[in-house]
Design an enzyme around this catalytic site. Structure first.
Site, PDB file in Angstrom:
ATOM      1  CG  ASP A  71      35.781 -36.032  28.087  1.00 41.13           C
ATOM      2  OD1 ASP A  71      34.754 -35.967  28.782  1.00 41.13           O
ATOM      3  OD2 ASP A  71      36.050 -35.214  27.182  1.00 41.13           O
ATOM      4  CG  ASN A 125      25.190 -33.741  21.781  1.00 41.02           C
ATOM      5  OD1 ASN A 125      24.802 -34.589  20.973  1.00 41.02           O
ATOM      6  ND2 ASN A 125      25.137 -33.922  23.082  1.00 41.02           N
ATOM      7  CG  HIS A 183      20.696 -33.389  21.963  1.00 43.52           C
ATOM      8  ND1 HIS A 183      21.706 -33.394  22.900  1.00 43.52           N
ATOM      9  CD2 HIS A 183      20.242 -32.108  21.902  1.00 43.52           C
ATOM     10  CE1 HIS A 183      21.849 -32.163  23.404  1.00 43.52           C
ATOM     11  NE2 HIS A 183      20.965 -31.372  22.808  1.00 43.52           N
ATOM     12  CG  ASP A 202      21.321 -39.850  22.462  1.00 41.70           C
ATOM     13  OD1 ASP A 202      22.097 -39.214  23.212  1.00 41.70           O
ATOM     14  OD2 ASP A 202      20.079 -39.799  22.567  1.00 41.70           O
ATOM     15  CD  GLU A 234      30.966 -34.957  27.590  1.00 39.80           C
ATOM     16  OE1 GLU A 234      31.614 -33.894  27.669  1.00 39.80           O
ATOM     17  OE2 GLU A 234      29.793 -35.063  27.972  1.00 39.80           O
TER      18      GLU A 234
END
Length: 326
Positions: free
Chosen positions: A194, A202, A207, A211, A238
């Site tokens: 994780d 984020n 975003h 990414d 994630e």
């Protein structure tokens, strides 16, 4: 009358050879001793090998491969259909060999210096007594279609953002490896990974940057999962997952530490993190020797519990779950 018949046969043979020479389909013919007796114009264009280089020889393999091996026509002439699985990616039922064979394969094409995916047909020619006289092999360039098919298959098994395997690929892999390791009596390990405080990342950077972060993390994970048979996949959001067949707990922990360290040294800034000023990972590890009493779901759940322990202990660490009971 006998002379006329002989002349007719001779004329007919010459006409058949001329016709085959000018077929648009790449074609060559071997005699019963597997010597090339016809190598048509289309075959010359496809392979870059001229007829005069190959006629009367058994060196036709040189047009397609960089080391000696049987072509489909050879297999048919020799009746050695047991070679099909080893030499061809796909092929027709070997039992149909007396009627002809079909196969598909990547060929390196040494003369034209480009790799082609060829669809191949080989058909026998017998005399009236059923004795093999020749074998005709025809070729079709299916490279474009094969590459398109491979691209579609890649889309089906890869995560669109990160390029790692997708969740479906993981589900299929873990099920297959559970069965394999159960049969072999060997250990199977899973890592659940994780990205720490990714929601805050984020929210802080947006975003698009999120990414980019996931792509960088995925690349670092993939670079540490290099053993044939292992799989790194995006589990969702994630979270990532790694499947390590035939891997003891200590070896799985070593892989997990390599992955954690590989992301840590990327030093991706994370000003909103509650635990570190750069992006880090928490990793949960679980291992077992599969048997009839367990399931791969139990193994994944154990890795998830270990991941929770890593987070609870402060993140940016590897936690080893209890070995799943056999």
């Amino acid at each position: 009358m006998h002379v006329d018949n002989a002349q007719d046969l001779s004329d007919g043979h010459a006409f058949a050879v001329r016709l085959m020479q000018h077929l648009v389909v790449p074609t060559f013919v071997l005699d019963a001793e597997r010597r090339v007796i016809i190598w048509n114009k289309a075959c010359e264009r496809l392979t870059g090998v001229m007829a005069e280089e190959i006629l009367g020889t058994s060196d036709h393999w040189r047009a397609f491969y960089d080391e000696p091996r049987h072509c489909l026509a050879d297999i048919l002439a020799l009746g050695s259909t047991e070679e099909l699985d080893r030499l061809y990616e796909t092929h027709s039922d070997p039992a149909t060999g007396t009627l002809g064979l079909k196969a598909e394969n990547w060929c390196v094409m040494p003369k034209v210096k480009r790799r082609l995916f060829l669809a191949i047909d080989a058909g026998p020619i017998f005399d009236e007594n059923g004795v093999l006289q020749a074998v005709v092999e025809t070729l079709r360039d299916n490279t474009e279609q094969r590459l398109a098919q491979m691209a579609l298959q890649s889309l089906a098994v890869k995560d669109g953002l990160t390029g790692l395997a997708n969740r479906l690929s993981f589900d299929e892999k873990i099920e297959a490896e559970w069965l394999h390791n159960k049969r072999e009596g060997t250990p199977l390990s899973v890592l659940l990974i994780d990205v720490d405080h990714f929601k805050l990342y984020n929210d802080t950077y947006g975003h698009q940057k999120g990414d980019a972060c996931l792509k960088a993390v995925a690349q670092a994970i993939g670079a540490q999962v290099f053993r044939q048979g292992d799989l790194a996949a995006r589990y969702g959001g994630e979270e990532f997952v790694v499947v390590l067949p035939n891997t003891e707990p200590d070896a799985a922990k070593a892989v997990a530490e390599r992955i954690r360290h590989a992301v840590e040294i990327l030093a991706l800034p994370h000003g909103a993190s509650l635990t570190c000023d750069h992006v880090t990972l928490s990793v949960g590890v679980a291992s077992t020797v599969p048997d009839e009493s367990g399931s791969h779901d139990t193994l994944v759940a154990a890795a998830d519990a270990a991941l929770y322990q890593a987070k609870h202990a402060g993140r940016n660490r590897v936690s080893i779950g209890a070995v799943v009971p056999a």
